[in-house]
Design an enzyme around this catalytic site. Structure first.
Site, PDB file in Angstrom:
ATOM      1  N   TYR B 129       6.586  -3.275  -7.729  1.00 49.34           N
ATOM      2  CA  TYR B 129       5.604  -4.069  -6.976  1.00 49.34           C
ATOM      3  C   TYR B 129       6.264  -5.410  -6.707  1.00 49.34           C
ATOM      4  O   TYR B 129       5.653  -6.461  -6.819  1.00 49.34           O
ATOM      5  CB  TYR B 129       4.374  -4.212  -7.878  1.00 49.34           C
ATOM      6  N   ARG B 143      -9.205 -11.030  -4.249  1.00 53.31           N
ATOM      7  CA  ARG B 143      -9.329 -12.240  -5.086  1.00 53.31           C
ATOM      8  C   ARG B 143      -8.795 -13.422  -4.283  1.00 53.31           C
ATOM      9  O   ARG B 143      -7.695 -13.931  -4.557  1.00 53.31           O
ATOM     10  CB  ARG B 143      -8.496 -12.093  -6.375  1.00 53.31           C
ATOM     11  N   ARG B 237      -6.026   4.438   1.206  1.00 49.41           N
ATOM     12  CA  ARG B 237      -6.649   3.206   0.702  1.00 49.41           C
ATOM     13  C   ARG B 237      -8.072   3.419   0.209  1.00 49.41           C
ATOM     14  O   ARG B 237      -8.518   2.728  -0.711  1.00 49.41           O
ATOM     15  CB  ARG B 237      -6.656   2.139   1.803  1.00 49.41           C
ATOM     16  N   THR B 360       6.211  -2.504  -1.787  1.00 52.74           N
ATOM     17  CA  THR B 360       6.185  -2.831  -0.363  1.00 52.74           C
ATOM     18  C   THR B 360       6.858  -4.175  -0.116  1.00 52.74           C
ATOM     19  O   THR B 360       6.557  -5.159  -0.784  1.00 52.74           O
ATOM     20  CB  THR B 360       4.734  -2.885   0.132  1.00 52.74           C
ATOM     21  N   GLU B 374      -2.183  -4.836   5.159  1.00 50.09           N
ATOM     22  CA  GLU B 374      -1.935  -6.261   5.334  1.00 50.09           C
ATOM     23  C   GLU B 374      -2.129  -6.664   6.795  1.00 50.09           C
ATOM     24  O   GLU B 374      -2.778  -7.664   7.092  1.00 50.09           O
ATOM     25  CB  GLU B 374      -0.503  -6.585   4.893  1.00 50.09           C
TER      26      GLU B 374
END
Lengths: 426, 426
Positions: B129, B143, B237, B360, B374
């Site tokens: 990640y 968030r 997703r 990614t 994104e």
């Protein structure tokens, strides 16, 4: 012959009344003797029957012979063949070892003189989270008002684990190092795990796989299971709490996973199948792709599960191990077939030799909680052992052993054999 | 001979000036021709040099010959041998294909007539990640005040993925089914994924492994890398947001992961090494077990990364693919060596043929964002393509292609070859 006949006796005396491996069990595994050569065997009493030697002596025929012929250092080829080959092998081994047959001591090795190996080349290892009381106990530590996530009763939650570090009992465990940060610390440091834990799970071996992209219907899911074992999902709680956001546990779990080496077959466990306990009032029904009447009626397993600890001090004082928990596999919220159907529900391809962990199996009551994190409430309430020692988490020299036993009136009881691991210093 | 000499030319005309596979690249892979037999090869221009045929013709010697001798249907044996065997092979292939050597057309196959396979048996697949802009963009959706987790700048965050469903480009992708629940829905349903996405990643192939329990020092970590590829971490997703608490993504990711089939070696990429960009002021330094001066100075990769989409409508109208993003691998927050050192820092054993995804890779600016999540801010701001079509997420018939290119003044530029995948209906 009825391979579940409780009165059936083997010509090998140690098998009769054996706690784990009487004639009615006949688990499969991979073992080696002093020559180091890995080969398939079955446990019988205090011995291992060498299946390659039985084949060479022309004591196996048909599908059973073909299956053992195909196996070299792993059981993957046997797993791939599914129930017919396993059943043929079981029937022939039962007859071969039955007291009505001639004794064949030349096919046996004393188990104590053998090494037992991980029985299959594990393609992928997946760990589920199907012990609802464990999920609730863990959630309570972090979210007292809302311990279970909203998805829990719909999704057999799981994550991928590490296949390379699955080891066979009794391989010892080296206390891992890692990044950990206590809440009161400013920044993390790298060093030995301070909160080492065990987790009581069952393992599920996958048999025949599916084609890529093709889900496995729930009604067929049980046919994709080759057998069961015990599984200790060792956990570094301090590493886990620091690393796991947002993608889940990684180094906190992948330093080692211990399994019991014998594959207990679905055939051996048939008498110990049970109905999946009804869901509490208010819980949703499983979605249709996870629901099957036969699976609900007979898909669960009635197995007593026990965890013991043997500390260095206990061993030095010749004291026996102490029990940490006693529970039952019926406390899983999802059946093994539901786990298989869920895993393949997006078309993910499963393969013979894949391994699932069920997730930690805890009982509703504290005497059956399956990890120290639960028993000591995250280390806040130390446990006092019978000899006066206390534990928040595991200490170097502690040996953890998992046990599973199937017992029902009218049936010979069988066991899984121990899943053992001694904690070595970092 | 200098295998990076930009003036060097091959006797095969298509190699000279080839966008991906000039003489200076020499990537390794596993291919088959019409006979279906998988074997090792190297890409040169529009062709594949059959390495088994080269071995049979006694054109390879020493370590290079031994390495190809050891490889059958996978490159795992070559990966296990590490840099010396790879370097010997590179040197010999460079000489063999150089224009000063006699043409050996009988060793070549047209790539367009061959099938390219996943080049190694993947023991375990781990997805990192390490794209900080992706992590921040994803975090912002959930968030807004605190997009990055507190551990992000200390831990090369990663999770285990599924090895079985890694497929070689251009294997098409079947839109997966799964449990998904929109926020406005009362309960989840099982059906085709509604929010299908791609993720632009690089893949890292592991070479020599470590002993169980033995961490890999950061100074040695690069020696455990056998090569690189492109990797598309297809993501559902809607399934992901429903299933991922608390243990991370599972079925949302494991239905398929696509990779480019050619292994681009560390030797081919040596001229394109770069310093790890300095961390922004205020970021903590890596902990000592993840910090190495040489790795900081030369451990990153300067690679241009591009994603294109080719929709069914574009194909029908003979329109070219449209660019979705253009970025660079230098936007990774952790180097490949840091990923290796972190993965083994708890003693977890790595093996030749293990695969890492980097996570990614997104740029700071929107033109280099590596996933539709994104670009469309979770589907809230649809993207308009040059032909007027719009996309929140992928539709059936969309083909996604990842490209990587290494370019520097004074060096022959090389590419990875495409990582392609067409979305088929559920």
């Amino acid at each position: 012959m009825n391979t579940h006949d409780p009165a059936a006796r083997a010509w090998l005396p140690s098998a009769n009344g054996h706690a784990d491996f009487p004639l009615q069990n006949l688990p499969l595994g991979i073992f080696s003797t002093a020559d180091g050569k890995q080969r398939p065997g079955t446990a019988i009493g205090d011995s291992i029957l060498d299946l390659k030697a039985a084949l060479a002596a022309r004591l196996l025929t048909g599908e059973a012979a073909n299956a053992i012929e195909a196996c070299a250092e792993t059981l993957n080829p046997l797993f791939a063949l599914g129930a017919p080959a396993r059943q043929a092998l079981r029937t022939q081994l039962f007859a071969l070892l039955h007291e009505s047959s001639p004794a064949r001591a030349e096919l046996l090795h004393q188990t104590s003189a053998c090494t037992l190996h991980v029985p299959a080349a594990i393609g992928d290892y997946t760990d589920f989270y199907a012990g609802i009381h464990h999920a609730r106990n863990g959630g309570l530590l972090f979210r007292p008002d809302n311990p279970l996530m909203p998805n829990y009763k719909y999704v057999p939650v799981a994550y991928h684990g590490r296949a390379s570090s699955v080891r066979s009992s009794p391989t010892p465990l080296r206390r891992p190092q890692g990044q950990r940060k206590l809440p009161e610390e400013q920044a993390p440091t790298y060093g030995p795990c301070r909160n080492l834990d065990y987790e009581l799970e069952m393992g599920i071996w996958i048999g025949p796989g599916n084609q890529p992209g093709a889900p496995i219907p729930i009604a067929e899911a049980a046919h994709h299971i080759a057998g069961f074992c015990l599984l200790n999902d060792w956990s570094a709680r301090d590493i886990q709490s620091w690393e796991s956001q947002p993608l889940g546990p990684f180094l906190a779990k992948n330093f080692q996973t211990s399994i019991s080496p014998w594959v207990i077959t679905p055939e051996a466990l048939a008498p110990f199948r049970a109905a999946q306990p009804p869901r509490p009032n208010g819980d949703p029904a499983p979605l249709p792709h996870l629901f099957n009447t036969a699976d609900q009626a007979r898909g669960a397993l009635d197995l007593t599960l026990e965890v013991t600890i043997h500390t260095a001090q206990m061993r030095a004082n010749n004291q026996p191990p102490a029990r940490l928990s006693l529970g039952n596999a019926l406390h899983l919220y999802w059946t093994p077939a539901q786990m298989v159907a869920h895993h393949a529900s997006n078309g993910c391809d499963l393969h013979p030799g894949d391994l699932f962990g069920t997730g930690t199996i805890s009982s509703p009551e504290p005497t059956g909680w399956g990890a120290l994190m639960e028993i000591t409430r995250g280390g806040r309430e130390p446990l006092t052992l019978p000899n006066g020692e206390t534990r928040k988490f595991l200490e170097d020299g502690d040996e953890i052993t998992l046990h599973a036993r199937a017992q029902r009136p009218g049936h010979a009881s069988i066991g899984f054999g121990p899943c053992r691991g001694l904690v070595l210093p970092s």
